[in-house]
Motif scaffolding. Structure first.
Motif, mmCIF file in Angstrom:
data_model
loop_
_atom_site.group_PDB
_atom_site.id
_atom_site.type_symbol
_atom_site.label_atom_id
_atom_site.label_comp_id
_atom_site.label_asym_id
_atom_site.label_seq_id
_atom_site.Cartn_x
_atom_site.Cartn_y
_atom_site.Cartn_z
ATOM 1 N N PHE A 134 0.823 -1.200 0.000
ATOM 2 C CA PHE A 134 0.000 0.000 0.000
ATOM 3 C C PHE A 134 0.866 1.262 0.000
ATOM 4 O O PHE A 134 1.998 1.257 0.502
ATOM 5 C CB PHE A 134 -0.891 0.043 1.246
ATOM 6 C CG PHE A 134 -2.217 -0.633 1.097
ATOM 7 C CD1 PHE A 134 -3.396 0.033 1.423
ATOM 8 C CD2 PHE A 134 -2.312 -1.949 0.646
ATOM 9 C CE1 PHE A 134 -4.628 -0.588 1.306
ATOM 10 C CE2 PHE A 134 -3.544 -2.575 0.531
ATOM 11 C CZ PHE A 134 -4.701 -1.901 0.853
ATOM 12 N N ARG A 135 0.313 2.344 -0.532
ATOM 13 C CA ARG A 135 0.866 3.667 -0.349
ATOM 14 C C ARG A 135 0.197 4.319 0.854
ATOM 15 O O ARG A 135 -0.984 4.071 1.128
ATOM 16 C CB ARG A 135 0.653 4.541 -1.581
ATOM 17 C CG ARG A 135 1.497 4.169 -2.780
ATOM 18 C CD ARG A 135 1.426 5.266 -3.829
ATOM 19 N NE ARG A 135 1.965 6.532 -3.316
ATOM 20 C CZ ARG A 135 1.991 7.666 -4.012
ATOM 21 N NH1 ARG A 135 1.486 7.712 -5.236
ATOM 22 N NH2 ARG A 135 2.499 8.768 -3.484
ATOM 23 N N ILE A 136 0.937 5.159 1.570
ATOM 24 C CA ILE A 136 0.385 5.905 2.697
ATOM 25 C C ILE A 136 0.411 7.385 2.327
ATOM 26 O O ILE A 136 1.453 7.913 1.938
ATOM 27 C CB ILE A 136 1.203 5.682 3.984
ATOM 28 C CG1 ILE A 136 1.281 4.194 4.322
ATOM 29 C CG2 ILE A 136 0.596 6.467 5.136
ATOM 30 C CD1 ILE A 136 2.209 3.896 5.488
ATOM 31 N N LEU A 137 -0.733 8.046 2.434
ATOM 32 C CA LEU A 137 -0.816 9.472 2.149
ATOM 33 C C LEU A 137 -1.576 10.179 3.262
ATOM 34 O O LEU A 137 -2.591 9.661 3.756
ATOM 35 C CB LEU A 137 -1.533 9.731 0.824
ATOM 36 C CG LEU A 137 -0.727 9.640 -0.476
ATOM 37 C CD1 LEU A 137 -1.644 9.942 -1.655
ATOM 38 C CD2 LEU A 137 0.455 10.590 -0.474
ATOM 39 N N ASP A 138 -1.091 11.339 3.649
ATOM 40 C CA ASP A 138 -1.803 12.207 4.574
ATOM 41 C C ASP A 138 -2.411 13.344 3.751
ATOM 42 O O ASP A 138 -1.687 14.208 3.247
ATOM 43 C CB ASP A 138 -0.849 12.776 5.617
ATOM 44 C CG ASP A 138 -1.567 13.630 6.665
ATOM 45 O OD1 ASP A 138 -2.752 13.966 6.454
ATOM 46 O OD2 ASP A 138 -0.938 13.968 7.674
ATOM 47 N N PRO A 139 -3.731 13.363 3.559
ATOM 48 C CA PRO A 139 -4.349 14.407 2.741
ATOM 49 C C PRO A 139 -4.074 15.827 3.225
ATOM 50 O O PRO A 139 -4.139 16.772 2.428
ATOM 51 C CB PRO A 139 -5.849 14.090 2.819
ATOM 52 C CG PRO A 139 -5.887 12.613 3.065
ATOM 53 C CD PRO A 139 -4.720 12.354 3.976
ATOM 54 N N LEU A 140 -3.765 15.992 4.509
ATOM 55 C CA LEU A 140 -3.483 17.333 5.004
ATOM 56 C C LEU A 140 -2.186 17.893 4.433
ATOM 57 O O LEU A 140 -1.999 19.110 4.384
ATOM 58 C CB LEU A 140 -3.416 17.328 6.542
ATOM 59 C CG LEU A 140 -4.747 17.115 7.273
ATOM 60 C CD1 LEU A 140 -4.525 17.107 8.773
ATOM 61 C CD2 LEU A 140 -5.757 18.185 6.890
ATOM 62 N N SER A 141 -1.280 17.010 4.010
ATOM 63 C CA SER A 141 -0.015 17.474 3.446
ATOM 64 C C SER A 141 0.129 17.150 1.965
ATOM 65 O O SER A 141 1.089 17.580 1.329
ATOM 66 C CB SER A 141 1.161 16.866 4.221
ATOM 67 O OG SER A 141 1.111 15.444 4.199
ATOM 68 N N ALA A 142 -0.806 16.382 1.399
ATOM 69 C CA ALA A 142 -0.751 16.015 -0.018
ATOM 70 C C ALA A 142 -1.628 16.959 -0.830
ATOM 71 O O ALA A 142 -2.669 17.425 -0.359
ATOM 72 C CB ALA A 142 -1.210 14.575 -0.219
ATOM 73 N N ILE B 225 -5.155 12.372 -6.466
ATOM 74 C CA ILE B 225 -5.778 11.793 -7.658
ATOM 75 C C ILE B 225 -4.848 10.768 -8.303
ATOM 76 O O ILE B 225 -5.271 9.662 -8.658
ATOM 77 C CB ILE B 225 -6.157 12.898 -8.658
ATOM 78 C CG1 ILE B 225 -7.264 13.785 -8.090
ATOM 79 C CG2 ILE B 225 -6.614 12.283 -9.985
ATOM 80 C CD1 ILE B 225 -7.564 15.007 -8.927
ATOM 81 N N GLU B 226 -3.583 11.119 -8.458
ATOM 82 C CA GLU B 226 -2.626 10.211 -9.091
ATOM 83 C C GLU B 226 -2.442 8.944 -8.260
ATOM 84 O O GLU B 226 -2.303 7.845 -8.804
ATOM 85 C CB GLU B 226 -1.284 10.915 -9.286
ATOM 86 C CG GLU B 226 -1.305 12.043 -10.296
ATOM 87 C CD GLU B 226 -1.410 11.553 -11.727
ATOM 88 O OE1 GLU B 226 -1.295 10.333 -11.961
ATOM 89 O OE2 GLU B 226 -1.631 12.399 -12.620
ATOM 90 N N ALA B 227 -2.455 9.078 -6.938
ATOM 91 C CA ALA B 227 -2.239 7.917 -6.079
ATOM 92 C C ALA B 227 -3.448 6.993 -6.045
ATOM 93 O O ALA B 227 -3.299 5.762 -5.999
ATOM 94 C CB ALA B 227 -1.907 8.374 -4.659
ATOM 95 N N CYS B 228 -4.656 7.568 -6.064
ATOM 96 C CA CYS B 228 -5.866 6.781 -5.839
ATOM 97 C C CYS B 228 -6.609 6.420 -7.120
ATOM 98 O O CYS B 228 -7.501 5.568 -7.096
ATOM 99 C CB CYS B 228 -6.820 7.540 -4.917
ATOM 100 S SG CYS B 228 -6.132 7.932 -3.292
ATOM 101 N N GLY B 229 -6.267 7.040 -8.240
ATOM 102 C CA GLY B 229 -7.039 6.868 -9.465
ATOM 103 C C GLY B 229 -7.043 5.466 -10.025
ATOM 104 O O GLY B 229 -7.945 5.118 -10.804
ATOM 105 N N ALA B 230 -6.052 4.650 -9.671
ATOM 106 C CA ALA B 230 -6.021 3.258 -10.131
ATOM 107 C C ALA B 230 -5.763 2.311 -8.967
ATOM 108 O O ALA B 230 -5.305 1.183 -9.167
ATOM 109 C CB ALA B 230 -4.955 3.083 -11.214
ATOM 110 N N ALA B 231 -6.063 2.761 -7.745
ATOM 111 C CA ALA B 231 -5.838 1.928 -6.560
ATOM 112 C C ALA B 231 -6.899 0.841 -6.461
ATOM 113 O O ALA B 231 -8.075 1.087 -6.729
ATOM 114 C CB ALA B 231 -5.854 2.793 -5.304
#
Length: 350
Positions: free
Chosen positions: A255-263, A269-275
Motif C-alpha cells: 500500500f501507499r500511505i498518504l496524509d491528505p493534510l499534506s498532499a 488523484i494520481e495515487a488513488c485513481g487506479a488503486a
C-alpha cells in the motif's frame, strides 16, 4: 424587496412556541430535475460479528444504517427535485421566506440578526447544510449537484472563496466550478434550490462524470491500495494504532500511505485513481480517494462502534465500488483496530 424584519419575526415565532412553516411549501413552482429509478445495490462485505459491534449510528437510525450497509438487490430511488422561489432573503446562512426558514450553514452571529440585505441576486444554489458543514459532503454532494445549478440558472453559493492553493480551490479549478459567491446578507428576486439526496441513476451518472473530469489527461499507476491518514484532523476520530496499521499495509501488502493534510489534490488523484483499495478511518479524507478510485475498488472505512455511518456506502454504490464494513473497538472518538480484522476483511475482496 428585502425585508429586514424577517429574522426577528422568525425568532418571535419560536419564542411563542408556534410551529415552523414549511419553506418548500411556498415555492412558485416545483419540478423533477431528474427522474427516480431502480439501482442495484451490493451489500457491504464484512467478517462475522461486525454488525453486532455497532452500538450507535449517525445521520440515520441504527436500524436504517444497518439496513443501508447490508441491503442487497434492486432499490427504487426517488427523483432529484427543484423549487423556484420569489422574494427570499439570505441572512447569516439562513434563507427566510414568509416566516419559513431554510438553514444552509451555521450562523456567524448566534442571534442571527446582525446583517441586513443590501444586495439583490437571482440564481440557483447547489449547496446544503451538510455540504457546508463537512468537506467530504462538499466533495461528494455539492460538486455533484453543481451541474444542476449550472444548467438551470446562475450558480450561487454562500461559501467564501476557498484559500488559494488549498484542496477546495484546486477541485473547483479542475471541475470548472466558478459560482457567484453571496455576501452574508442578500435578497433573492428569484431563487432555485434542489433536493439531490436520492441516490438515483442521474446522480450515479453525474458522479461518474466528475470522476472522468478529475482523471482526464492522467494515467495513474495501479497500486494494491492507498491508506489515507486521518490523524487528529477534523472532528476527533482517533484510531490509536492508525500509523501501525498503515505501515503494515505498506510493508506486507504494498500500500501507499498518504496524509491528505499534506498532499495536494493532484497527488491524491494520481495515487488513488487506479488503486485497488482505499482504506482509512471513516471521514472526509477518504472521499479524496473514493471519488477517483476505479469501479470494483475495495472501499474500507474503519468505523468507531459508537459512530457508524452509511454515507460513504452510497458514494461507493454510485461508482460501482465494493464497500467493506469494519468496526473498531472503543468509543466514538478514540478506538483501536486489530490488524487481523483489517487483513482478513481485505482478503474478502480477493
Amino acid at each position: 424587496m428585502p425585508n429586514p424584519l424577517r429574522p426577528y419575526r422568525s425568532r418571535l415565532r419560536r419564542l411563542l412556541g408556534q410551529p415552523d412553516p414549511d419553506f418548500l411549501a411556498g415555492a412558485l413552482e416545483s419540478w423533477e430535475e431528474a427522474p427516480g429509478g431502480v439501482v442495484h445495490i451490493r451489500p457491504a462485505l464484512s467478517l462475522p460479528g461486525q454488525v453486532e459491534r455497532i452500538r450507535s449510528s449517525v445521520f440515520a437510525t441504527l436500524a436504517d444504517t444497518v439496513n443501508a450497509l447490508t441491503l442487497e438487490g434492486d432499490v427504487r430511488e426517488g427523483p432529484t427535485l427543484g423549487w423556484r422561489f420569489r422574494n427570499v432573503d439570505l441572512v447569516d446562512g439562513v434563507l427566510y421566506r414568509d416566516g419559513a426558514e431554510l438553514h444552509l450553514r451555521s450562523r456567524r452571529n448566534r442571534l442571527g440578526l446582525a446583517f441586513r440585505p443590501r444586495q439583490t441576486a437571482s440564481g440557483a444554489l447547489y449547496e446544503s447544510w451538510n455540504t457546508n458543514r463537512w468537506f467530504g459532503s462538499w466533495l461528494m454532494d455539492a460538486l455533484v449537484a453543481w451541474p444542476l445549478a449550472e444548467r438551470t440558472g446562475e450558480p450561487l453559493t454562500t461559501a467564501p472563496p476557498p484559500p488559494v492553493g488549498g484542496h477546495a480551490a484546486r477541485y473547483e479549478e479542475l471541475l470548472g466550478v466558478d459560482p457567484m459567491r453571496m455576501p452574508a446578507a442578500v435578497h433573492f428576486d428569484d431563487l432555485i434550490v434542489f433536493s439531490d439526496l436520492a441516490n438515483n441513476p442521474d446522480k450515479w451518472r453525474r458522479q461518474h462524470e466528475l470522476r472522468s473530469k478529475l482523471l482526464a489527461g492522467r494515467n495513474p499507476e495501479p497500486v494494491p491500495g492507498v491508506f489515507l491518514i486521518r490523524g487528529t484532523g477534523g472532528d476527533l476520530r482517533l484510531l490509536k494504532n492508525e500509523r501501525e496499521l498503515a505501515e503494515r499495509l505498506a510493508t506486507e501488502r504494498g500500500f501507499r500511505i498518504l496524509d491528505p493534510l499534506s498532499a495536494s489534490v493532484d497527488e491524491l488523484i494520481e495515487a488513488c485513481g487506479a488503486a485497488r483499495a482505499i482504506v482509512g478511518v471513516e471521514g472526509s479524507q477518504l472521499v479524496h480517494g473514493m471519488i477517483v478510485a476505479p469501479p470494483d475498488a475495495a472501499i474500507l472505512p474503519i468505523q468507531p462502534p459508537d459512530r457508524v455511518a452509511a454515507t460513504l456506502k452510497q458514494l461507493s454504490d454510485r461508482l460501482g465500488q465494493r464497500y467493506g464494513l469494519l468496526v473498531a473497538e472503543g468509543n466514538d472518538t478514540v478506538f483501536t483496530l486489530d490488524w487481523r480484522d483489517l487483513a482478513a476483511t481485505l482478503d474478502l475482496f480477493d
